[in-house]
Design an enzyme around this catalytic site. Structure first.
Site, PDB file in Angstrom:
ATOM      1  CG  ASP A 314      -1.876   1.142   1.279  1.00  0.00           C
ATOM      2  OD1 ASP A 314      -2.712   1.226   0.367  1.00  0.00           O
ATOM      3  OD2 ASP A 314      -1.797   1.958   2.214  1.00  0.00           O
ATOM      4  CD  GLU A 367      -2.316   2.569  -3.546  1.00  0.00           C
ATOM      5  OE1 GLU A 367      -2.895   3.580  -4.000  1.00  0.00           O
ATOM      6  OE2 GLU A 367      -1.789   2.549  -2.430  1.00  0.00           O
TER       7      GLU A 367
END
Length: 635
Positions: A314, A367
């Site tokens: 993330d 990401e």
């Protein structure tokens, strides 16, 4: 009960730890059920180099901070450790840390494998014992989870995919989720599931992205072993499991990592580097070797003990740049005066080398929203070493285009052609994730213009565009049946919508597209190569029509994809052929079973020697309104 001198650390362990190269720290730190001097008990070890003292507290000693002090190692590691006899599995505990600042705090164990159910915050003595039955999956995983295989990911939040209808406020257990999720994913044809963070986190509205228990499966859904069962059941059905993983930041909760020993231990002491202004959370100090060992050990832990098949990392962009979400004058710089976080870059390289070096058939997915070069290039070639990267530019351009009224789309034609100019610079995954259906962005179906029929037709052709473009795929739960509300983490998806034909048709469309994607090599074999894509017509802006070929290693597998992004039915439209051959329509989003208008090309299409789109041969066909069609050579 007294604390006995005992250690699981060798001198070599200590050397690796302080050099940032120990990637199995979960075998050493934390609370370990063991036997010492023929006595059963628990060995504790915690890193708190600046603490004045550390003791173990819990129900077993009435939370007495003076009862069970740990011993500080005599070396420079900063580790406190000791063996407490007769403690058993299930006991709750914390560390009482008398910090460098003279303040006594009660901290959860950074390496605890289980925590109390929030809002309680104590760690729990537990184990990771489990008899796995997924050997068959692991043996074929290197082939099935490879970059030249289809990857259609179903992203979900365990707490809101389904709820107990009899008690809607209760989240389901891992075991209950397994009973309904596995057959659903199998039926829908997704190859992977991606769980939003399942590591223990205190604040439910954070969706799991602010973690305190990095080594613990969230107790909201049950025990670690029950999560292992869920993963095993998916594996038995050849469904791979990706876990969202958050090494970018952590919350400032008193029982967590923040200010752990009275100093900025896990977070950077310079708040220009150690505090995230958007998320009000703390950024790991990637320059610190012990922190890198902690994080990489955590990544390997989920791959090792839980048999995860991949990690979606993330907020990578926030790690790479000091000026992420900061004004330039408020941001730190590196030693060369640049904005890149050199420690984070080295950490990510070490992470990917450790992951791919220790496990066969796994993937890491970034990401990452910046233009940082080489995210998916190998480390030895100067890259960060990820297997894939989310294609955020494609997602933003695509949604911006589809929000336009079809009458105006001819003025924005380039928004769908532009991505191919950089589509093969990285190994891209095309995401329509949870981030696109929250915070007032509206659900996917309500991003689409037009009346009800047109909204659904637009969404069907949008998904067909995604599934036939280069790159792997990710779709957030509910998107597959056109959930009408924005995602609400407090409630179940609106499964009742499937009683309505448009929503059922959408679900059938996604099921059919998964089948098409996974059965046609042209759609996945060369996902990351120029060899797998060819424009046939990228310039018909006046009609908002796009035509392209997808190619595999065998010419007979070539597909022609035609998109009509207006509600006008185009009859006798001529399409140039990549080579001479008879063609048949193998898929159309306009099929009546999908809630389309049923304008199909049901006959075999014969080539004519008439030049079109720069090609010698062509065919005439009918293109459905707001529809996508796929052609393949036929007999």
């Amino acid at each position: 009960m007294e604390v006995l001198a005992y250690s699981l650390f060798s001198d070599f362990d200590i050397s690796l730890f302080i050099s940032g190269k120990h990637f199995r720290l979960y075998e050493k730190f934390g609370a370990h059920l063991t036997t010492h001097q023929d006595i059963d008990g628990v060995y504790f070890a915690v890193w708190a180099p600046n603490a004045r003292s550390v003791s173990v507290i819990g129900d077993f000693n009435q939370w007495n901070k003076d009862s069970h002090p740990l011993n500080r190692r005599l070396d420079s590691s900063g580790i406190w450790e000791g063996f407490i006899p007769h403690l058993t599995k299930g006991e709750v505990y914390k560390y009482a840390v008398n910090g460098f600042d003279g303040v006594m705090v009660e901290k959860g164990d950074p390496y605890a494998t289980k925590w109390e159910h929030p809002p309680k915050t104590a760690s729990v003595i537990w184990d990771n014992d489990y008899t796995w039955k997924d050997k068959a999956w692991l043996s074929k995983r290197p082939k099935l989870n490879a970059l030249n295989k289809p990857m259609s990911v179903y992203e979900l939040h365990l707490g809101s995919w389904q709820r107990d209808p009899a008690a809607p406020k209760r989240v389901l257990t891992y075991t209950e989720i397994a009973a309904s999720l596995v057959p659903y994913v199998l039926d829908m044809g997704f190859t992977h599931v991606e769980f939003m963070p399942i590591m223990e986190y205190p604040y439910y509205p954070s969706w799991g992205y602010q973690i305190t228990g990095y080594f613990a499966a969230s107790s909201r859904h049950g025990t670690p072993q029950e999560l292992m069962f869920l993963i095993e059941e998916l594996h038995k059905n050849n469904i791979a499991v990706i876990l969202d993983w958050v090494p970018s930041h952590f919350p400032g909760d008193a029982h967590g990592l923040y200010h752990f020993d009275g100093t900025h231990l896990y977070e950077h002491a310079d708040m220009r580097k150690g505090f995230h202004p958007d998320w009000k959370s703390y950024i790991f100090n990637y320059d610190r070797n012990e922190v890198r060992s902690f994080l990489i050990s955590n990544a390997l832990y989920w791959l090792d003990k839980f048999h995860a098949d991949g990690l979606r990392v993330d907020a990578v962009a926030s790690m790479l740049y000091f000026d992420f979400s900061r004004k330039a004058e408020e941001a730190a710089t590196n030693k060369y005066g640049g904005s890149e976080n050199l420690g984070a870059i080295e950490f990510l390289k070490d992470l990917n080398e450790a992951v791919y070096g220790n496990f066969e058939g796994v993937q890491t997915i970034a990401e990452e929203s910046s233009t940082y070069p080489g995210v998916t290039n190998p480390v030895y070639a100067g890259g960060l070493g990820f297997g894939m990267k989310w294609m955020m530019g494609w997602m933003n351009d695509t949604l911006k285009y589809f929000k336009n009224d079809p009458i105006n789309r001819k003025h924005h034609h380039h928004q769908l052609t532009f991505s191919i100019t950089y589509a093969f610079t990285e190994n891209f995954m095309l995401p329509f994730s949870h981030d696109e259906v929250v915070h007032g962005k509206s659900s996917m179906i309500y991003k689409m213009p037009g009346d009800e029929w047109q909204k659904f037709a637009n969404l069907r052709v949008l998904y067909a565009y995604m599934f036939t473009q280069p790159g792997t795929k990710l779709l957030f739960m509910g998107n597959e049946f056109a959930q009408t509300h924005e995602w609400d983490f407090k409630n179940s998806l609106d499964w009742h919508l499937l009683q309505h034909p448009p929503h059922l048709g959408m679900q059938k469309t996604v099921r059919a597209m998964n089948k098409l994607y996974t059965s046609e090599p042209a759609l996945y074999e060369r996902s990351f190569s120029y060899d797998g894509f060819e424009w046939i017509n990228a310039d018909d802006a006046d009609h908002s029509i796009y035509i392209y070929a997808r190619k595999s290693s065998k010419a007979k597998d070539t597909l022609i994809v035609i998109l009509n992004l207006t509600p006008v039915y185009r009859e006798n439209y001529r399409v140039g052929l990549p080579f001479k051959g008879k063609w048949k329509e193998i898929f159309s989003t306009d099929a009546e079973e999908f809630f389309g208008s049923g304008k199909l090309n049901e006959k075999l299409m014969l080539p004519e020697k008439e030049a079109c789109h720069g090609r010698e041969y062509s065919i005439l066909l009918n293109i459905p309104p707001l529809g996508a069609m796929v052609l393949k050579q036929g007999k």
